[in-house]
Design a protein around this motif. Structure first.
Motif, PDB file in Angstrom:
ATOM      1  N   ARG A   1       0.654  -0.955   0.276  1.00 29.25           N
ATOM      2  CA  ARG A   1      -0.086  -0.345   0.149  1.00 29.25           C
ATOM      3  C   ARG A   1       0.542   1.531   0.315  1.00 29.25           C
ATOM      4  NH1 ARG A   1      -2.911  -2.606   4.133  1.00 29.25           N
ATOM      5  NH2 ARG A   1      -2.184  -1.629   5.519  1.00 29.25           N
ATOM      6  N   GLU A   2       1.975   1.509   0.763  1.00 25.50           N
ATOM      7  CA  GLU A   2       2.612   2.257   1.495  1.00 25.50           C
ATOM      8  C   GLU A   2       3.445   3.207   0.068  1.00 25.50           C
ATOM      9  OE1 GLU A   2       6.967   3.837   3.088  1.00 25.50           O
ATOM     10  OE2 GLU A   2       5.190   2.285   3.791  1.00 25.50           O
ATOM     11  N   ALA A   3       3.448   1.415  -1.085  1.00 35.25           N
ATOM     12  CA  ALA A   3       4.244   2.101  -2.767  1.00 35.25           C
ATOM     13  C   ALA A   3       3.739   1.806  -3.350  1.00 35.25           C
ATOM     14  CB  ALA A   3       4.588   0.142  -3.581  1.00 35.25           C
ATOM     15  N   ILE A   4       2.517   1.848  -3.993  1.00 36.47           N
ATOM     16  CA  ILE A   4       1.271   2.582  -4.129  1.00 36.47           C
ATOM     17  C   ILE A   4       1.121   4.216  -3.884  1.00 36.47           C
ATOM     18  CG2 ILE A   4      -1.231   2.433  -5.184  1.00 36.47           C
ATOM     19  CD1 ILE A   4      -1.162  -0.864  -4.281  1.00 36.47           C
ATOM     20  N   ASP A   5       1.114   4.725  -3.021  1.00 35.98           N
ATOM     21  CA  ASP A   5       0.716   6.051  -2.245  1.00 35.98           C
ATOM     22  C   ASP A   5       1.499   6.167  -3.190  1.00 35.98           C
ATOM     23  OD1 ASP A   5      -1.568   5.761  -1.171  1.00 35.98           O
ATOM     24  OD2 ASP A   5      -0.416   5.289   0.863  1.00 35.98           O
ATOM     25  N   ARG A   6       2.528   6.220  -3.020  1.00 37.68           N
ATOM     26  CA  ARG A   6       4.221   6.675  -2.727  1.00 37.68           C
ATOM     27  C   ARG A   6       4.482   6.771  -4.768  1.00 37.68           C
ATOM     28  NH1 ARG A   6       7.473   3.490  -0.707  1.00 37.68           N
ATOM     29  NH2 ARG A   6       8.419   2.371  -2.612  1.00 37.68           N
ATOM     30  N   LEU A   7       3.767   5.608  -5.797  1.00 34.91           N
ATOM     31  CA  LEU A   7       3.492   5.608  -7.141  1.00 34.91           C
ATOM     32  C   LEU A   7       2.334   6.617  -7.406  1.00 34.91           C
ATOM     33  CD1 LEU A   7       4.537   4.865  -9.993  1.00 34.91           C
ATOM     34  CD2 LEU A   7       2.688   2.987  -9.469  1.00 34.91           C
ATOM     35  N   CYS A   8       2.030   6.674  -6.306  1.00 32.48           N
ATOM     36  CA  CYS A   8       0.367   7.073  -7.224  1.00 32.48           C
ATOM     37  C   CYS A   8       0.943   9.552  -6.722  1.00 32.48           C
ATOM     38  CB  CYS A   8      -1.047   7.268  -6.570  1.00 32.48           C
ATOM     39  SG  CYS A   8      -1.807   5.889  -7.001  1.00 32.48           S
ATOM     40  N   ASP A   9       1.836   9.245  -5.608  1.00 35.41           N
ATOM     41  CA  ASP A   9       2.432  10.900  -5.550  1.00 35.41           C
ATOM     42  C   ASP A   9       3.043  10.905  -6.843  1.00 35.41           C
ATOM     43  OD1 ASP A   9       0.594  11.069  -3.076  1.00 35.41           O
ATOM     44  OD2 ASP A   9       2.596  10.518  -1.665  1.00 35.41           O
ATOM     45  N   THR A  10       3.860  10.266  -7.478  1.00 35.00           N
ATOM     46  CA  THR A  10       5.236  10.895  -8.247  1.00 35.00           C
ATOM     47  C   THR A  10       4.272  10.583  -9.500  1.00 35.00           C
ATOM     48  OG1 THR A  10       6.797   9.053  -7.289  1.00 35.00           O
ATOM     49  CG2 THR A  10       7.346   9.626  -9.143  1.00 35.00           C
ATOM     50  N   LEU A  11       3.747   9.933  -9.772  1.00 37.49           N
ATOM     51  CA  LEU A  11       2.899  10.435 -10.837  1.00 37.49           C
ATOM     52  C   LEU A  11       1.471  11.157 -11.075  1.00 37.49           C
ATOM     53  CD1 LEU A  11       2.182   8.571 -13.580  1.00 37.49           C
ATOM     54  CD2 LEU A  11       0.472   7.109 -12.050  1.00 37.49           C
ATOM     55  N   GLU A  12       1.286  11.765 -10.073  1.00 37.20           N
ATOM     56  CA  GLU A  12       0.516  13.173  -9.500  1.00 37.20           C
ATOM     57  C   GLU A  12       1.716  14.267 -10.588  1.00 37.20           C
ATOM     58  OE1 GLU A  12      -2.393  14.171  -9.553  1.00 37.20           O
ATOM     59  OE2 GLU A  12      -3.365  11.724  -9.019  1.00 37.20           O
ATOM     60  N   ASP A  13       2.698  14.320  -9.520  1.00 38.33           N
ATOM     61  CA  ASP A  13       3.799  15.168 -10.134  1.00 38.33           C
ATOM     62  C   ASP A  13       3.978  15.025 -10.785  1.00 38.33           C
ATOM     63  OD1 ASP A  13       4.284  15.934  -7.151  1.00 38.33           O
ATOM     64  OD2 ASP A  13       5.691  14.852  -7.072  1.00 38.33           O
ATOM     65  N   LEU A  14       4.221  14.309 -12.040  1.00 40.41           N
ATOM     66  CA  LEU A  14       4.828  14.070 -13.270  1.00 40.41           C
ATOM     67  C   LEU A  14       3.718  14.410 -14.417  1.00 40.41           C
ATOM     68  CD1 LEU A  14       6.772  12.453 -14.949  1.00 40.41           C
ATOM     69  CD2 LEU A  14       5.224  11.191 -15.414  1.00 40.41           C
ATOM     70  N   THR A  15       2.431  14.160 -13.826  1.00 39.69           N
ATOM     71  CA  THR A  15       0.727  14.604 -14.539  1.00 39.69           C
ATOM     72  C   THR A  15       0.635  16.360 -14.264  1.00 39.69           C
ATOM     73  OG1 THR A  15       0.233  12.433 -14.531  1.00 39.69           O
ATOM     74  CG2 THR A  15      -1.454  14.621 -15.243  1.00 39.69           C
ATOM     75  N   ALA A  16       1.409  17.032 -13.131  1.00 38.65           N
ATOM     76  CA  ALA A  16       1.555  18.030 -13.333  1.00 38.65           C
ATOM     77  C   ALA A  16       2.216  19.470 -13.994  1.00 38.65           C
ATOM     78  CB  ALA A  16       1.299  18.508 -11.561  1.00 38.65           C
ATOM     79  N   ARG A  17       3.104  18.268 -13.987  1.00 37.63           N
ATOM     80  CA  ARG A  17       4.370  19.089 -14.906  1.00 37.63           C
ATOM     81  C   ARG A  17       3.533  19.291 -16.384  1.00 37.63           C
ATOM     82  NH1 ARG A  17       8.942  16.943 -15.884  1.00 37.63           N
ATOM     83  NH2 ARG A  17       9.892  19.456 -15.986  1.00 37.63           N
ATOM     84  N   ALA A  18       3.195  18.057 -16.757  1.00 37.55           N
ATOM     85  CA  ALA A  18       2.135  18.355 -18.368  1.00 37.55           C
ATOM     86  C   ALA A  18       1.626  18.918 -18.120  1.00 37.55           C
ATOM     87  CB  ALA A  18       2.439  16.730 -18.731  1.00 37.55           C
ATOM     88  N   ARG A  19       0.722  18.884 -17.359  1.00 34.37           N
ATOM     89  CA  ARG A  19      -0.580  20.118 -17.522  1.00 34.37           C
ATOM     90  C   ARG A  19       0.328  21.774 -17.320  1.00 34.37           C
ATOM     91  NH1 ARG A  19      -2.676  17.577 -12.935  1.00 34.37           N
ATOM     92  NH2 ARG A  19      -1.813  19.201 -11.303  1.00 34.37           N
ATOM     93  N   GLU A  20       1.129  21.882 -16.764  1.00 37.27           N
ATOM     94  CA  GLU A  20       1.513  23.335 -16.813  1.00 37.27           C
ATOM     95  C   GLU A  20       2.788  23.499 -18.245  1.00 37.27           C
ATOM     96  OE1 GLU A  20       4.353  22.853 -13.678  1.00 37.27           O
ATOM     97  OE2 GLU A  20       3.245  22.428 -11.795  1.00 37.27           O
ATOM     98  N   GLN A  21       2.498  22.527 -18.526  1.00 43.50           N
ATOM     99  CA  GLN A  21       4.150  22.865 -20.028  1.00 43.50           C
ATOM    100  C   GLN A  21       2.224  22.789 -21.058  1.00 43.50           C
ATOM    101  OE1 GLN A  21       6.751  20.578 -21.027  1.00 43.50           O
ATOM    102  NE2 GLN A  21       8.141  20.736 -19.059  1.00 43.50           N
ATOM    103  N   GLY A  22       1.818  22.822 -20.559  1.00 45.30           N
ATOM    104  CA  GLY A  22       0.686  22.605 -21.702  1.00 45.30           C
ATOM    105  C   GLY A  22       0.913  21.336 -22.518  1.00 45.30           C
ATOM    106  N   ALA A  23       1.032  20.915 -21.998  1.00 41.64           N
ATOM    107  CA  ALA A  23       1.310  19.414 -22.862  1.00 41.64           C
ATOM    108  C   ALA A  23      -0.306  18.176 -22.899  1.00 41.64           C
ATOM    109  CB  ALA A  23       2.488  18.041 -22.465  1.00 41.64           C
ATOM    110  N   VAL A  24      -0.543  18.645 -21.505  1.00 41.74           N
ATOM    111  CA  VAL A  24      -2.179  18.091 -21.484  1.00 41.74           C
ATOM    112  C   VAL A  24      -3.324  18.839 -21.762  1.00 41.74           C
ATOM    113  CG1 VAL A  24      -1.027  15.551 -21.141  1.00 41.74           C
ATOM    114  CG2 VAL A  24      -1.254  16.898 -19.154  1.00 41.74           C
ATOM    115  N   ARG A  25      -4.132  18.623 -21.345  1.00 37.26           N
ATOM    116  CA  ARG A  25      -5.619  19.020 -20.938  1.00 37.26           C
ATOM    117  C   ARG A  25      -5.377  19.877 -18.802  1.00 37.26           C
ATOM    118  NH1 ARG A  25     -10.806  17.494 -23.433  1.00 37.26           N
ATOM    119  NH2 ARG A  25     -11.317  18.644 -21.444  1.00 37.26           N
TER     120      ARG A  25
END
Length: 218
Positions: free
Chosen positions: A123-147
């Motif tokens: 569960r901890e590993a899943i949470d850690r992955l989700c946190d990192t993926l939220e950061d990765l997605t946020a960077r893509a949003r900030e660059q206008g690469a995704v909606r």
């Protein structure tokens, strides 16, 4: 052999046996799914059946250890991609890595929702992955690469969705998922579009006490 030397040798043998078991189980589950017997895994590892149960008292304990390996690989990939200059390409590369893993490893798909996901480390590993993926997605949003309304949870859910779409083709066309990833990612791209008709999904909680995947709010 002295008592100390014997202890060191026993520990080395234990570590070696654990590695052999994890390798054999990973290969067997990836090829055949999680119904492979512990006896078969012991045979593939070249150890006695009792050795399996000394390291992993239940099959879910063994699956949890394998899940940790898989989640660590996904997290290492996501963490590395956080420093990429092109965040949109990095997000797509992560999705390709994740879907490729699902396509190649039946155990990863079969284990979702099993009691093994109740292990605290998993569960901890899943949470850690989700946190990192939220950061990765946020960077893509900030660059206008995704909606601007795309979240990391959207991406997690899309991984399974794209794999399931391609799954009937994979025996004949193992990389058919690449077509559907391209179609899906085209829909994620940042453009002037109307807002999505439904609010973002809640953060995923991969297993409740009954072992059933369920969403939870952050």
């Amino acid at each position: 052999m002295t008592g100390r030397a014997a202890t060191v040798q026993a520990r080395a043998d234990s570590v070696r046996n654990r590695q052999l078991l994890l390798r054999a189980a990973t290969e067997a589950f990836a090829e055949c799914g999680v119904d492979v017997s512990m006896h078969t895994i012991a045979q593939r590892a070249g150890v006695a059946k009792g050795t399996v149960f000394r390291h992993f008292p239940t099959k879910d304990d063994l699956l949890a250890a394998i899940m940790m390996q898989l989640l660590d690989r996904l997290h290492e990939t996501a963490d590395r991609l956080l420093s990429a200059d092109d965040a949109g390409r990095a997000l797509k590369n992560f999705m390709a890595h994740g879907i490729g893993l699902l396509a190649a490893d039946r155990a990863f798909c079969d284990v979702i929702g099993r009691p093994s996901l109740q292990h605290a480390d998993v569960r901890e590993a899943i949470d850690r992955l989700c946190d990192t993926l939220e950061d990765l997605t946020a960077r893509a949003r900030e660059q206008g690469a995704v909606r601007g309304d795309i979240t990391g949870t959207d991406i997690v859910l899309l991984l399974g969705g794209i794999h399931q779409t391609a799954q009937p083709l994979l025996d004949r066309e193992p990389r058919a998922w690449e077509r559907f990833l391209e179609i899906a990612f085209d829909g994620l791209r940042g453009r002037d579009r109307e807002a999505l008709p439904h609010p973002p999904p809640a953060r995923l909680r991969m297993a409740d006490p009954s072992g059933t995947p369920a969403p939870t709010k952050t």
